[in-house]
Every structure is written in structure tokens, then in C-alpha cells.
Design a protein around this motif. Sequence first.
Motif, short mmCIF file in Angstrom:
data_model
loop_
_atom_site.label_atom_id
_atom_site.label_comp_id
_atom_site.label_asym_id
_atom_site.label_seq_id
_atom_site.Cartn_x
_atom_site.Cartn_y
_atom_site.Cartn_z
N TYR A 10 0.84 -1.20 0.00
CA TYR A 10 0.00 0.00 0.00
C TYR A 10 0.87 1.24 0.00
N GLY A 66 -3.03 -9.21 2.24
CA GLY A 66 -4.06 -8.25 1.87
C GLY A 66 -5.41 -8.57 2.48
N SER A 67 -5.46 -9.58 3.31
CA SER A 67 -6.71 -9.88 4.02
C SER A 67 -7.04 -8.75 4.99
N ARG A 68 -8.30 -8.55 5.19
CA ARG A 68 -8.75 -7.50 6.11
C ARG A 68 -8.30 -7.78 7.53
N ALA A 69 -7.90 -9.02 7.80
CA ALA A 69 -7.45 -9.39 9.14
C ALA A 69 -5.96 -9.21 9.34
N ASN A 70 -5.27 -8.83 8.28
CA ASN A 70 -3.81 -8.68 8.38
C ASN A 70 -3.43 -7.28 8.81
N GLU A 71 -2.48 -7.19 9.71
CA GLU A 71 -1.95 -5.88 10.05
C GLU A 71 -1.06 -5.39 8.91
N GLN A 72 -0.97 -4.08 8.82
CA GLN A 72 -0.09 -3.47 7.83
C GLN A 72 1.17 -3.00 8.54
N PHE A 128 1.33 -0.95 14.41
CA PHE A 128 0.05 -1.64 14.63
C PHE A 128 -0.21 -1.88 16.11
N TYR A 169 -3.13 0.41 -3.95
CA TYR A 169 -2.90 -0.90 -3.34
C TYR A 169 -2.45 -1.87 -4.43
N GLN A 190 -11.23 -4.36 -1.57
CA GLN A 190 -10.16 -5.13 -2.19
C GLN A 190 -8.88 -4.99 -1.38
N GLY A 191 -8.50 -6.08 -0.77
CA GLY A 191 -7.17 -6.17 -0.21
C GLY A 191 -6.88 -5.39 1.03
N GLY A 192 -7.84 -5.19 1.89
CA GLY A 192 -7.51 -4.60 3.17
C GLY A 192 -7.24 -3.11 3.14
N TYR A 233 -3.61 2.16 15.15
CA TYR A 233 -2.17 2.32 15.01
C TYR A 233 -1.72 3.50 15.87
N ILE A 290 -6.57 -5.08 15.74
CA ILE A 290 -7.66 -5.09 14.77
C ILE A 290 -8.91 -5.64 15.44
N LEU A 314 -12.56 -7.04 14.20
CA LEU A 314 -13.18 -7.44 12.95
C LEU A 314 -14.70 -7.51 13.01
N PRO A 374 -5.22 -3.50 -8.09
CA PRO A 374 -6.68 -3.54 -8.22
C PRO A 374 -7.37 -2.26 -7.74
#
Lengths: 115, 115
Positions: free
Chosen positions: A33, A98-104, B44, A48, B99-101, B34, B47, B49, A55
Motif C-alpha cells: 500500500y 491483503g486480508s482485512r485481518a492482516n496488520e499493515q 500496529f 494498493y 479489495q485487499g484490506g 495504530y 484489529i 473485525l 486492483p
Amino acid sequence: GAGVSQSPSNKVTEKGKDVELRCDPISGHTALYWYRQSLGQGLEFLIYFQGNSAPDKSGLPSDRFSAERTGGSVSTLTIQRTQQEDSAVYLCASSFSGSRANEQFFGPGTRLTVL
Amino acid sequence: QQPVQSPQAVILREGEDAVINCSSSKALYSVHWYRQKHGEAPVFLMILLKGGEQKGHDKISASFNEKKQQSSLYLTASQLSYSGTYFCGTEPGPLIYNQGGKLIFGQGTELSVKP
């Protein structure tokens, strides 16, 4: 390295010049990102990547901004014909899938100053 | 649409508690928290959800009230190391549209902890 790295850390340029900002994500992270942070402001989403594909480019402010990612790793954000309003800190982040559950995981940023 | 954080800034003495709120006029689908120290990359925290979820570690915890479209971050018995700007990030829509978090961040809450 273990974390996200960005280069250069600082960039001063003259109005109208082009600049390239680089991001090296964490090895194995497929999602990448780009965000922009203006002085005292929050993080503004730019683009992203999932692998080498983008996408979602919905945050790019104008057609002067473009980005690419190669080899599913390094990404370059290019700003053409820079304007003073482009001055900001440009942050790159990566996440595992890229899952919504993943931290960035964020890099230290590139501070861009357009004179 | 950007979530709204409140307060914008807060000053605490060591050992005091604070609550930072993150609200949206639209439905919230997840909330990421964050913390960013001056001149550093955002780091981070946690999260959430789904609605009703609560999480925490050490003396920092958060809740997510889906119906109220709000999340709150709780800092108890604050330490000097808690100083920084806290950002909430939210998904812009339901999973099928996200798309992708991609995250939309609030404007941040600046927290200063004094000795």
C-alpha cells in the motif's frame, strides 16, 4: 532487512520536476500500500498492489501520480511535474496477504518537499 | 468516508486513563488501531473485525460497537511511552467491495503523557 524500507528518506525537489519514491516491502508480503500524510493530517490512501497488479488506484490524486510493482516485491511511486501541494510524507506499507485481518507494516516514509 | 476521531488531542499525567473514539457516519466493517510517534512509522496496535469484539494487551484495549458505528481505544495507567498520535483505520465497505484490506484512516488523536 526485517522491516519495510523506503528510499530516499528525504527528497527536496523543484516544482515541475519528476520524482521517484521506492518501497521495499517485507519479504513474502503480497500486498503493498501507498499512503500520503500531509503535515498534521491522517493517512490518505493512494494505491494498493496485490502481487504486481494494482486492483485499487482510487486514491491517486491526479494523473501525475503513478506506481508500479515488479517481481511482487519492490514498488516505485512516481510523481510527474511536482507541485507544491505534493509536499508530504509518503508512507509505504505491506501485509502478508491483503486480508482485512492482516496488520499493515509501515515503512519510515519519504519526506517530499517541493519548492 | 473518513472516520472522525475524538478528541483531537489530549494531555495526561503518568498513570491517568484516556479514551479515544473513532466514529463513522457509515457502517463500520472493521477497525484497525495504530500509533505513530513523531518522525516514525505508524505501528500496529490491534484489529477488531466484528461488532461486540473487544481486545487488549497490556494496558491498552479497544472495543467495537457495530450498531453505534464506533470504536473506542482505552489506555489505562498511561506511561510516558504511550505518547504519540493514534489513528483508527476502517474498511470502506463490505468485504465484497473491499479489495485487499484498504483502510481509510481518521485524522488522528495526539496523546501526550507528562511525568
